[in-house]
Write an enzyme that holds these catalytic residues in place. Structure first.
Site, mmCIF file in Angstrom:
data_model
loop_
_atom_site.group_PDB
_atom_site.id
_atom_site.type_symbol
_atom_site.label_atom_id
_atom_site.label_comp_id
_atom_site.label_asym_id
_atom_site.label_seq_id
_atom_site.Cartn_x
_atom_site.Cartn_y
_atom_site.Cartn_z
ATOM 1 N N ARG A 21 48.011 30.711 51.907
ATOM 2 C CA ARG A 21 48.282 31.650 50.820
ATOM 3 C C ARG A 21 49.736 32.077 50.794
ATOM 4 O O ARG A 21 50.285 32.483 51.816
ATOM 5 C CB ARG A 21 47.403 32.893 50.954
ATOM 6 C CG ARG A 21 45.933 32.611 50.747
ATOM 7 C CD ARG A 21 45.099 33.832 51.122
ATOM 8 N NE ARG A 21 43.731 33.436 51.412
ATOM 9 C CZ ARG A 21 42.698 33.682 50.607
ATOM 10 N NH1 ARG A 21 42.872 34.324 49.490
ATOM 11 N NH2 ARG A 21 41.490 33.281 50.940
ATOM 12 N N SER A 189 32.825 38.820 40.617
ATOM 13 C CA SER A 189 34.174 38.890 40.067
ATOM 14 C C SER A 189 34.807 37.537 39.779
ATOM 15 O O SER A 189 35.796 37.476 39.070
ATOM 16 C CB SER A 189 35.073 39.678 41.012
ATOM 17 O OG SER A 189 35.242 38.957 42.211
ATOM 18 N N HIS A 217 33.589 45.898 40.330
ATOM 19 C CA HIS A 217 34.215 45.351 39.121
ATOM 20 C C HIS A 217 33.634 45.933 37.849
ATOM 21 O O HIS A 217 33.756 45.343 36.778
ATOM 22 C CB HIS A 217 34.132 43.828 39.120
ATOM 23 C CG HIS A 217 35.106 43.229 40.073
ATOM 24 N ND1 HIS A 217 36.430 43.014 39.746
ATOM 25 C CD2 HIS A 217 34.974 42.871 41.375
ATOM 26 C CE1 HIS A 217 37.055 42.523 40.802
ATOM 27 N NE2 HIS A 217 36.207 42.432 41.798
ATOM 28 N N LYS A 248 40.603 49.523 41.475
ATOM 29 C CA LYS A 248 40.669 48.555 40.387
ATOM 30 C C LYS A 248 40.784 49.309 39.055
ATOM 31 O O LYS A 248 41.853 49.790 38.743
ATOM 32 C CB LYS A 248 39.515 47.565 40.511
ATOM 33 C CG LYS A 248 39.794 46.618 41.693
ATOM 34 C CD LYS A 248 38.681 45.707 42.122
ATOM 35 C CE LYS A 248 39.118 44.928 43.373
ATOM 36 N NZ LYS A 248 38.055 44.142 43.996
ATOM 37 N N THR A 278 41.882 57.737 59.740
ATOM 38 C CA THR A 278 42.496 58.841 58.991
ATOM 39 C C THR A 278 42.008 58.834 57.548
ATOM 40 O O THR A 278 41.889 57.774 56.944
ATOM 41 C CB THR A 278 44.029 58.701 59.038
ATOM 42 O OG1 THR A 278 44.428 58.717 60.411
ATOM 43 C CG2 THR A 278 44.721 59.834 58.298
ATOM 44 N N THR A 363 37.437 30.991 48.064
ATOM 45 C CA THR A 363 37.075 32.104 47.179
ATOM 46 C C THR A 363 36.075 31.622 46.124
ATOM 47 O O THR A 363 35.179 32.356 45.717
ATOM 48 C CB THR A 363 38.343 32.681 46.510
ATOM 49 O OG1 THR A 363 39.291 32.962 47.537
ATOM 50 C CG2 THR A 363 38.056 33.954 45.753
HETATM 51 C C1 LIG Z 1 37.850 44.060 45.512
HETATM 52 C C2 LIG Z 1 36.397 44.094 45.908
HETATM 53 C C3 LIG Z 1 35.960 44.941 46.928
HETATM 54 C C4 LIG Z 1 36.920 45.716 47.772
HETATM 55 O O1 LIG Z 1 37.481 46.760 47.064
HETATM 56 P P1 LIG Z 1 38.786 47.468 47.664
HETATM 57 O O2 LIG Z 1 38.696 48.876 47.236
HETATM 58 O O3 LIG Z 1 39.942 46.725 47.087
HETATM 59 O O4 LIG Z 1 38.711 47.314 49.149
HETATM 60 C C5 LIG Z 1 34.601 45.054 47.164
HETATM 61 N N1 LIG Z 1 33.697 44.359 46.457
HETATM 62 C C6 LIG Z 1 34.091 43.498 45.476
HETATM 63 C C7 LIG Z 1 33.059 42.749 44.716
HETATM 64 C C8 LIG Z 1 35.446 43.335 45.190
HETATM 65 O O5 LIG Z 1 35.835 42.458 44.267
#
Ligand SMILES: *Cc1c(COP(=O)(O)O)cnc(C)c1O
Length: 407
Positions: A21, A189, A217, A248, A278, A363
């Site tokens: 990557r 996603s 998502h 997101k 934390t 992925t």
């Molecule tokens: C991005 C993602 C996560 C993780 O979310 P973050 O807050 O970025 O750690 C969990 N589940 C799915 C399906 C995701 O696409």
């Protein structure tokens, strides 16, 4: 032991498989999303448009969110200064949890530093609370759920993606008296397809199982108040644990679960991933709360977002591009080969200033390598024109297949 040689071996494996990557170094311009600056390895810069971000609604530059974050920094400083248990619980964390519990119509919510941690920490802790728990997990669940299920030491059954018959067979094969939990997502996603939430809840009822949904998502984007697909479909009350992100559509950072007060209390008390870290910075909690609150009442961005996705899909389909369309906001264009996908992505960036990251194995399955576009309300008609034209030209340039133009 030559440790350096071992590291080289591990990295070379990725290079050989074309899976190494490379991060693109970008700086988004506050107030001008989706525009950003690409800082190239040679030190030069190029203006670009981001087409693969997960800040789906542009909330990362929303004045209400930024104001809340500025206020919190002025009022309370930078970090929280501790774990939730030891001096790190603030009015900002409590406020955000109340906001999230209300969003999902649950008794309580529990904040984590990300939705990844929320999934991992919760799923890995549940067997401590329900000895003998069997977790039924969709095969396409996110890596964070897979990790949580894998390390929990409990029993797991992986059912075929969205396959209710396969899940039923697995539920029937197990001891009816065993505690059970079905874990799935509302929107997957990479393909942008929906989970059959109602049918999964029906099966859970029939077999006395708990339900766990990842709405990462979907939160902010679906449902009258942005609580997700389960809200849109009036199914929120049938889900025991709802997982969401603040990173997101809400444009900030952090993750959470929403559930009964007892469930949250137990996870809070037993999950190392909640206890021994934390807490989020108060400014982050304040920004996230402002974002959630804003999107609860304002539907404009949600509606515009769906409209943008529809337009982009229509236009790419019109060019005969092989896109996957399940009616969600995610626009995957299948290239079907890792080398071509990477090349397309490179040419989009260098020649057109369009940033769309190639999505390769692991992925997505081999042979389905793709470009995954995330249109948003901040992508205007000009940006869309540039993208569609670039795709058209590059598709021809690379002699990639187009579907028969039907009608
Ligand atoms: C991005 C993602 C996560 C993780 O979310 P973050 O807050 O970025 O750690 C969990 N589940 C799915 C399906 C995701 O696409």
């Amino acid at each position: 032991m030559d440790y350096t040689a071992k590291l080289d071996e591990a990295l070379n494996r990725l290079h050989e498989e074309g899976r190494y990557r490379t991060f693109i170094d970008i700086e988004r311009k506050n107030g001008q999303f989706p525009h950003a600056t690409w800082r190239k390895p040679d030190g030069s810069e190029q203006p670009i448009t981001v087409w693969c971000g997960n800040d789906y609604l542009g909330m990362g530059q929303h004045p209400a969110v930024l104001a809340a974050m500025h206020e919190a920094i002025e009022a309370t400083g930078a970090g929280s200064g501790g774990t939730r248990n030891i001096s790190g619980t603030t009015v900002y964390h409590k406020r955000l949890e109340a906001e999230l519990a209300d969003l999902h119509h649950k008794e309580d919510a529990l904040l984590f530093t990300s939705a990844y941690i929320a999934n991992d920490a919760t799923l890995s802790t549940l067997p401590k609370l329900f000895p003998g728990l069997i977790i039924y997990s969709d095969e396409f669940n996110h890596a964070s759920m897979i990790e949580g299920v894998r390390r929990n030491g409990g029993a797991k059954r992986i059912f075929k993606h969205n396959d209710l018959a396969d899940l039923r067979a697995k539920l029937e094969a197990d001891d009816p008296a065993a505690p059970k939990l079905i874990a799935f997502e509302s929107i997957y996603s990479m393909d942008g397809d929906f989970g059959p939430i109602k049918e999964l809840c029906d099966l859970a009822d029939e077999f006395g199982a708990l339900t766990y949904i990842d709405e990462v998502h979907a939160v902010g984007m679906y449902g009258p108040r942005g609580a997700g697909v389960a809200e849109r479909d009036n199914l929120m009350h049938r889900i025991d644990i709802i997982n969401g992100t603040l990173a997101k559509a809400y444009g900030v950072m952090g993750g959470y679960i929403a559930a009964s007060a007892k469930m949250c209390d137990a996870i809070r008390s037993y999950a190392p991933g909640f206890i021994f870290t934390t807490s989020l910075s108060p400014a982050i909690a304040a920004g996230a709360a402002a974002s959630v609150a804003f999107l609860k009442t304002d539907k404009t961005l949600r509606e515009k977002h769906q409209e943008q996705a529809k337009i982009l899909k229509l236009r790419l389909k019109g060019l005969g591009m092989p896109i996957i369309d399940h009616g969600s906001h995610i626009v995957p264009v299948i290239v079907g080969d890792p080398v071509h996908t990477k090349k397309l992505s490179d040419m989009m960036l260098e020649n057109y200033g369009i940033y769309v990251q190639p999505i390769n194995f692991p992925t997505v399955p081999r042979g389905t390598e793709r470009l995954r576009f995330t249109p948003s309300p901040v992508h205007g008609p000009n940006e869309m024109d540039v993208l569609v034209k670039a795709m058209d030209e590059l598709w021809s340039h690379c002699a990639l297949n187009r579907a028969e133009l039907a009608g």
